[in-house]
Design an enzyme around this catalytic site. Structure first.
Site, PDB file in Angstrom:
ATOM      1  N   GLU A  68       2.996   5.410  -3.559  1.00 40.36           N
ATOM      2  CA  GLU A  68       3.300   6.675  -4.273  1.00 40.36           C
ATOM      3  C   GLU A  68       4.522   7.383  -3.702  1.00 40.36           C
ATOM      4  O   GLU A  68       5.297   7.918  -4.502  1.00 40.36           O
ATOM      5  CB  GLU A  68       2.111   7.649  -4.202  1.00 40.36           C
ATOM      6  N   ASP A 100       0.839  -1.199   0.000  1.00 39.43           N
ATOM      7  CA  ASP A 100       0.000   0.000   0.000  1.00 39.43           C
ATOM      8  C   ASP A 100       0.877   1.252   0.000  1.00 39.43           C
ATOM      9  O   ASP A 100       2.061   1.221   0.339  1.00 39.43           O
ATOM     10  CB  ASP A 100      -0.907  -0.011   1.227  1.00 39.43           C
ATOM     11  N   ASP A 143      -7.657   4.577  -3.928  1.00 39.96           N
ATOM     12  CA  ASP A 143      -8.815   4.748  -3.048  1.00 39.96           C
ATOM     13  C   ASP A 143      -9.871   5.611  -3.727  1.00 39.96           C
ATOM     14  O   ASP A 143     -10.133   6.757  -3.321  1.00 39.96           O
ATOM     15  CB  ASP A 143      -8.375   5.374  -1.728  1.00 39.96           C
TER      16      ASP A 143
END
Length: 776
Positions: A392, A389, A462
C-alpha cells in the site's frame, strides 16, 4: 418605437453570438475547445474508448499515464455541430460536447444515452501541494436512478452494487482503491488520478474528487456487457500474462516459519500424508532481527543453508514463495544506498519503532537497485515466486507532512495510490529481463489499475477471522474482478485468529468450521492459499484422517487439483481473450436483473455457480439460480430450471455448487502436485440440456514459450439436439506435448436424485489430434 425595437433586436443578436458562437478545433484524435475558462479535449483511443481531458485555461498539460499503456489509434470519425453541440461519431459510439457548458455525454449508435457529465460539473480548486501550486480536481456525473454499478477495486463494505456510497479511495491494508466503475448499461469509467480520491454517489450526482491534479483526466469505455468492459479496460491498461500451472494448485503458509527446518518439515509432512501441495511460503524475518528488516538475505542462524532449502523444496516437487517488503531498516545496505541517493520516502513503515522507510518506487533507478539486491540475495538461489507484502504501503504514525514528501514523480500525495503498481512493475520487469525460465508470480497486498500486466495476484489483506468478514470477501472479490484485475485470493480462515486460540486453536470446533467453510470458498478462487497468524493452519494441525475437519479439507484440496485442466484453460482465456475467473452473475446472465445485486454467489469460470456458506452452523442455504440456463447440482446431479431460488442442505462437507447445462468440464487426475501426471487420460464431463463449447489449453507449464506460440488448444463442442460431441483438430504444438491420448467421455445424469451419478453410457475414445464426432 421602431428605433427602440431595432436596438433591442441588435442587443439580443450580440448576446446570442456571445452565448452560442463558441468554436472548437479538430485534432487527430477528436476535438478540443476552450469553454468557461477551461480547456476541454475529447480523444478517441479506439471506436470504444474515449479519453476526456480538462484543465484550467492557460495551464499547460503534458501528462503520461502510469496505468494506461494503450496508444491511441486513428479512428474514423464523423464530426458535426448543431445548436452549439459538437457530435463525434465512431463506428461504435457517439460523444457530444456542449460548447456552452463543457459537458461531455456518451451514447450508443442508436442515440440511447449511456453516460453523461453534469452541466458545469468540472471543478478546479487552487491548492498548495507541499510547495507546488496546483489544483484539487472534481467532476460530477449523472446516472440513471436505478442504474447498478460495480468496481472501485476491493472494498470491505459487503456491497456488490456501489450506488449510494461515499468511499475515500486511499490504499490501505484490506482495501484496494481503484477509481473505476462499470455499469449494467455496458460502459466503464476509469478516473486516471493517483492521489487520494473521494468517490461519491447520491441522488443528486456521482462524482470523483481528487486531492491533487493538474488536470481532470478520465476514460470512457463502451463494452456492451461486463465482459466487454473488462476487455476494454485490459486493452487500455494491459493484458494479464499466464501464471505457471503449479500456482493454481494449493499453497501453504504461516506467519511465519522461523527456520528453514520448520519450513521443510511442513513440505515433508504434506508429502507423507499424500495431501496435494504445490507452494510453500516463507514470511518475514528470515533475515533475522527487525533492525535488519528486509535485508533480502538469509540469517545464518535460522536459515544457515538457504540453497539447500530451495533445492530440497524442489526435490519434493514443491515451489517456494519468499516475502519481500518495500521498506528497509537503517542497518541494511539497501537503506544506506537509497538514503545516500535520496531515494527513500521519509515516513515510517512497518515494523513500528524500527525507523523503517520505503524506497521511492516511482524512481526507475531505485527500482533497478531494489532488484539488484533481490536478485543477488534471493532470486539467484532459484526462488519460484514473490510475496510482495505491504504494497500500500503500511504507514505508521501518519502525519500530514508525510504526504508532502518528494518522490521521483512529485509529492507522495500526488502518486500515493499508484505505489503498488510501480513496485510490482519493478519486480516484474526485472525478473522478465533476468530470466524467461520461470513465469513471474507476484502475491501482492494491494493493486492499482494496470497491475494485471505485471502478473500480480492480490490478496484481501490482513482480514479478521470471523463470519461477517468472511461474508464480505465475496463481493470484494467480485468487484475486484469487475474492475478489470483477474487474480484475487484471501487468507483461508482470515489472518487474525487470536479469538479462537483459547478454545484450542486449530482444534477449536468453531475455528474449524470457519476455516473449512473458507477453504471451500477458496477452492473456487484464482489462488488457493492457507495463511494466518495466531493459529498454524497446516491440515495436520486440525486432526487426522477420520476427523471431519481434516477430511473435508482433503476433499476440497483434491477437488482443486481435479479442476486444474478447467482452471488452467480458464486462465488462458484470461490471457488470450481478456476473460475473468471470478465472475458476477451479471457477467454471465446480463438479462437477469435478479442477479445484479447478488452479493453471496459468483461464477467460477464459465460453468460453475458457487454459493459459499458464510453463516455459522448453517444447515440449509437459499441459492438463486439465474434465469436463462438449466442447472445441475454438482453433488447430486439433480436438475433445475433457472430464474428461481432453491433451498439446499449444507452439511459441513458440502458447499452449494451448480453447473450450467451445456458445460463441458475436463476433470483432472488425482495427483500430489500439479505436474505429477500428464493429462493423457482425462475425463470429460458433459452436462446436457444446452449446446456447449470448451477449449482445453495446454503448454509447457512454466516459462514464456507460450508467447512464441508454444501451446495447444483442443476444442470440444456439444450438440444437445444430436447428443453428439465433436472434438476438433488440435491446434498448435509445444515441446513434450501429448500425442495420442484417451478421453473418458461422461454424460452427467440424475439417478433417483442422489449421488453425482454418471451415465453408464460413458465412452472411452483415443484421440490423436484429428477431429472426431462421438454420439452419447
Amino acid at each position: 418605437m421602431y428605433l427602440k425595437h431595432r436596438l433591442l433586436l441588435g442587443t439580443f443578436f450580440l448576446f446570442s453570438l456571445q452565448a452560442f458562437a463558441q468554436s472548437y478545433q479538430r485534432t487527430s484524435l477528436g476535438v478540443k475547445a476552450t469553454i468557461q475558462s477551461m480547456n476541454v479535449e475529447v480523444q478517441f483511443y479506439s471506436p470504444r474508448i474515449v479519453r476526456v481531458l480538462k484543465s484550467p485555461e492557460g495551464v499547460a498539460v503534458k501528462r503520461e499515464s502510469l496505468s494506461v499503456i494503450k496508444l491511441p489509434q486513428q479512428v474514423p470519425l464523423t464530426v458535426s455541430e448543431q445548436n452549439n453541440i459538437v457530435t463525434l461519431k465512431s463506428e461504435l459510439s457517439v460523444v457530444q460536447l456542449n460548447l456552452s457548458t463543457g459537458k461531455v455525454a456518451f451514447a450508443d449508435l442508436s442515440a440511447s444515452p449511456l453516460f453523461t457529465e453534469k452541466d458545469y460539473g468540472a471543478q478546479f480548486t487552487p491548492i498548495k501541494d507541499a510547495d507546488n501550486a496546483t489544483y484539487a480536481v472534481r467532476q460530477a456525473f449523472l446516472l440513471n436512478k436505478d442504474e447498478v454499478i460495480y468496481g472501485l477495486g476491493q472494498q470491505q463494505n459487503g456491497k456488490l452494487n456501489q450506488r449510494g456510497q461515499k468511499v475515500y479511495l486511499k490504499q490501505e491494508n484490506t482495501r484496494v482503491c481503484i477509481p473505476f466503475f462499470q455499469s449494467v448499461k455496458g460502459y466503464g469509467i476509469f478516473w486516471d488520478n493517483y492521489s487520494p480520491t473521494t468517490f461519491s454517489d447520491n441522488v443528486q450526482e456521482t462524482s470523483f474528487d481528487s486531492e491533487v491534479g493538474t488536470c481532470l483526466d478520465y476514460y470512457f469505455m463502451y463494452g456492451g456487457s461486463a465482459d466487454g468492459v473488462v476487455a476494454q479496460m485490459r486493452d487500455l491498461t494491459g493484458q494479464a500474462p499466464m501464471m505457471p500451472m503449479w500456482v493454481y494448485g494449493f499453497s501453504q503458509s504461516r506467519e511465519r516459519y522461523k527456520t528453514q527446518f520448520e519450513l521443510m518439515d511442513v513440505v515433508k509432512k504434506y508429502r507423507a500424508l499424500k495431501i496435494p501441495l504445490d507452494g510453500i511460503v516463507q514470511d518475514w524475518q528470515y533475515w533475522g532481527k527487525d533492525n535488519n528488516w528486509n535485508a533480502m538475505s538469509f540469517d545464518s542462524t535460522t536459515f544457515p543453508r538457504p540453497q539447500n532449502m530451495v533445492d530440497s523444496v524442489h526435490n519434493l516437487k514443491a515451489h517456494l514463495f519468499i516475502v519481500s517488503w518495500p521498506g528497509f531498516a537503517p542497518q541494511t545496505k539497501q537503506y544506506q544506498e537509497f538514503k545516500s541517493k535520496n531515494m527513500l520516502i521519509n515516513f515510517d513503515t512497518w515494523p513500528p519503532n524500527a525507523n523503517t522507510k520505503p524506497y521511492d518506487v516511482y524512481n526507475p533507478q531505485a527500482r533497478d537497485i531494489y532488484w539488484s539486491y533481490l536478485n543477488k540475495g534471493v532470486f539467484s538461489l532459484g526462488i519460484d515466486a514473490w510475496w510482495l507484502d505491504s504494497t500500500e504501503p503500511d504507514h505508521i504514525n501518519i502525519k500530514e507532512r508525510d504526504y508532502d514528501q518528494p518522490t521521483f514523480l512529485g509529492t507522495y500525495r500526488s502518486v500515493h495510490n499508484a505505489f503498488p503498481l510501480m513496485h510490482t512493475k519493478g519486480v516484474y520487469d526485472h525478473q522478465r529481463a533476468t530470466s524467461s525460465a520461470k513465469r513471474v508470480i507476484l502475491l501482492t497486498r494491494s493493486a492499482f489499475a494496470g497491475q494485471q500486466r505485471y502478473s500480480a495476484n492480490t490478496w484481501s489483506g490482513d482480514v479478521s477471522s470471523n463470519w461477517p468478514t468472511f461474508k464480505r470477501q465475496i463481493p470484494a472479490a467480485v468487484n475486484f474482478s469487475l474492475t478489470g484485475l483477474p487474480y484475487w485470493n484471501a487468507d483461508i480462515g482470515g489472518f487474525f485468529a487470536g479469538s479462537f486460540v483459547k478454545g484450542g486453536g486449530a482444534k477449536n470446533p468453531d475455528f474449524q468450521e470457519l476455516y473449512v467453510r473458507w477453504m471451500q470458498f477458496a477452492t473456487f478462487t484464482p489462488m488457493m492459499r492457507s495463511h494466518g497468524t495466531d493459529i498454524p493452519r497446516e491440515i495436520y494441525q486440525f486432526g487426522t484422517r477420520g476427523d471431519w475437519a481434516f477430511d473435508v479439507q482433503e476433499k476440497f484440496i483434491n477437488m482443486r487439483y481435479h479442476l486444474l485442466p478447467y482452471l488452467y484453460s480458464t486462465a488462458w482465456n484470461v490471457t488470450h481473450n481478456a476473460g475473468s475467473i471470478i465472475r458476477s452473475l451479471y457477467s454471465s446472465f446480463g438479462a437477469d436483473k435478479q442477479g445484479y445485486e447478488n452479493n453471496t454467489e459468483f461464477m467460477f469460470g464459465p460453468s460453475f455457480l458457487v454459493s459459499p456458506v458464510t453463516e455459522k452452523g448453517s444447515k440449509t442455504q437459499s441459492v438463486y439460480l439465474p434465469a436463462g440456463a438449466t442447472w445441475f447440482n454438482f453433488w447430486t446431479g439433480e436438475k433445475y430450471e433457472g430464474g428461481k431460488s432453491i433451498n439446499q442442505e449444507t452439511p459441513i462437507e458440502i458447499v452449494p455448487l451448480y453447473v450450467k447445462a451445456g458445460s463441458i468440464i475436463p476433470w483432472g487426475p488425482e495427483v500430489q502436485y500439479a505436474a505429477e501426471k500428464k493429462w493423457d487420460n482425462l475425463e470429460i464431463r458433459i452436462y446436457a440440456g444446452a449446446n456447449g463449447e470448451f477449449t482445453l489449453y495446454e503448454d509447457e507449464g512454466d516459462n514464456y514459450n507460450y508467447e512464441k506460440g508454444a501451446y495447444t488448444e483442443t476444442t470440444f463442442k456439444w450438440d444437445d439436439a444430436q447428443r453428439s460431441l465433436t472434438i476438433l483438430d488440435k491446434k498448435g504444438s509445444f515441446k513434450g506435448m501429448i500425442g495420442g491420448r484417451k478421453f473418458n467421455l461422461v454424460l452427467v445424469k440424475t439417478k433417483n436424485g442422489a449421488g453425482n451419478q454418471l451415465s453408464k453410457a460413458a465412452k472411452v475414445i483415443t484421440y490423436k489430434g484429428k477431429q472426431q464426432v462421438v454420439k452419447l
